[in-house]
Design a protein around this motif. Structure first.
Motif, PDB file in Angstrom:
ATOM      1  N   LEU A  53      -7.342 -59.638   5.824  1.00  0.00           N
ATOM      2  CA  LEU A  53      -7.453 -58.370   6.534  1.00  0.00           C
ATOM      3  C   LEU A  53      -8.917 -58.039   6.779  1.00  0.00           C
TER       4      LEU A  53
ATOM      5  N   LYS B 200      -8.449 -52.079   9.247  1.00  0.00           N
ATOM      6  CA  LYS B 200      -7.210 -51.335   9.445  1.00  0.00           C
ATOM      7  C   LYS B 200      -7.530 -50.007  10.088  1.00  0.00           C
TER       8      LYS B 200
ATOM      9  N   ARG C 202      -3.794 -53.395  12.588  1.00  0.00           N
ATOM     10  CA  ARG C 202      -4.732 -54.176  11.782  1.00  0.00           C
ATOM     11  C   ARG C 202      -5.415 -55.231  12.637  1.00  0.00           C
TER      12      ARG C 202
END
Length: 258
Positions: A5, A8, A15
């Motif tokens: 990731l 976000k 995302r």
């Protein structure tokens, strides 16, 4: 396979991330070109690789199974060698094609009996056979077998369909876990969230598949005629439940804007 990731959005479930795989990485979000029969129509593969820079394309289990058939693909050494594509390939399970063949198929607990759109011959797809077909095709990411209910559809029909998809998923997992991979590489099985446009069912399905601890998850049963607002509402709900550290594949979405 690992999802990293990067960012976000503070106002939504959107995302940005990187999906790392044994044969390459994908920056997400990404719009995935469709190569239904092992070829993206109208676009040369060199253009796909060098100009569009696509690191993944989708092919279709149903169509490849009927033509040219998995025997030919297997003899070629798998779909990557068959189509001379060294990057990632995802295959869907054929569930959407089953949905589109409403006048040519019969759904049961065992699977789906259908007539080929090519020659009218009869075939039976089961959760086990769909995993085997995708194993022989040799895609990197494969889908569990599901039923895609039409829109609009009653709550009771969608609920029964979702429960059937969940039972099929568990059979797919057993088959996948107990079948050796071909072509010296691992395949990653994604379960599919169903439940139509009913929030309670979508929540139940997202929670069910989340407990199967997959490398990624797919959101199915959308882009089948419902308004875009419904699609966004459902996808937002599902993404609030699915594991935050895993990739998500929104199936059937037809435009980059979506």
């Amino acid at each position: 396979m690992e999802f990293k990731l990067i960012k976000k959005d503070s106002r939504s479930n959107a995302r940005a991330g990187i999906l790392e795989s044994p044969i390459g990485q994908i920056e997400t979000p990404i719009f995935m070109p469709v190569g239904t029969q092992a070829s993206v129509k109208g676009i040369d593969q060199e253009v796909l690789e060098k100009q569009i820079n696509s690191n993944i394309i989708l092919s279709n289990t149903y169509h490849l199974y009927l033509r040219p058939g998995t025997k030919i693909i297997k003899n070629a050494g798998g779909i990557h060698k068959f189509m001379n594509w060294k990057r990632l390939i995802l295959t869907d399970s054929g569930g959407y094609q089953v949905y589109s063949l409403s006048n040519r198929r019969k759904i049961s607990e065992k699977g789906v009996l259908f007539q080929s759109h090519i020659d009218g011959s009869k075939h039976l797809l089961t959760p086990e056979s769909v995993i085997e077909i995708q194993r022989e095709i040799g895609a990197d990411i494969i889908m569990a077998f599901d039923e895609c209910p039409p829109y609009p559809c009653t709550f009771d029909y969608v609920k029964n369909s979702m429960k059937l998809t969940h039972r099929w998923l568990d059979r797919c997992i057993v088959k996948h876990d107990n079948t050796p991979f071909l072509y010296d590489k691992k395949q990653f099985l994604f379960p599919i969230v169903q439940g139509g446009v009913y929030n309670d069912l979508r929540k139940e399905s997202a929670e069910f598949v989340s407990h199967r601890f997959s490398e990624g998850y797919a959101i199915g049963g959308l882009s089948v005629g419902e308004p875009d607002e419904e699609m966004y509402k459902v996808s937002d709900l599902v993404c609030s439940i699915l594991p935050p550290d895993k990739p998500r594949y929104l199936m059937g979405v037809g435009t980059p804007v979506n």
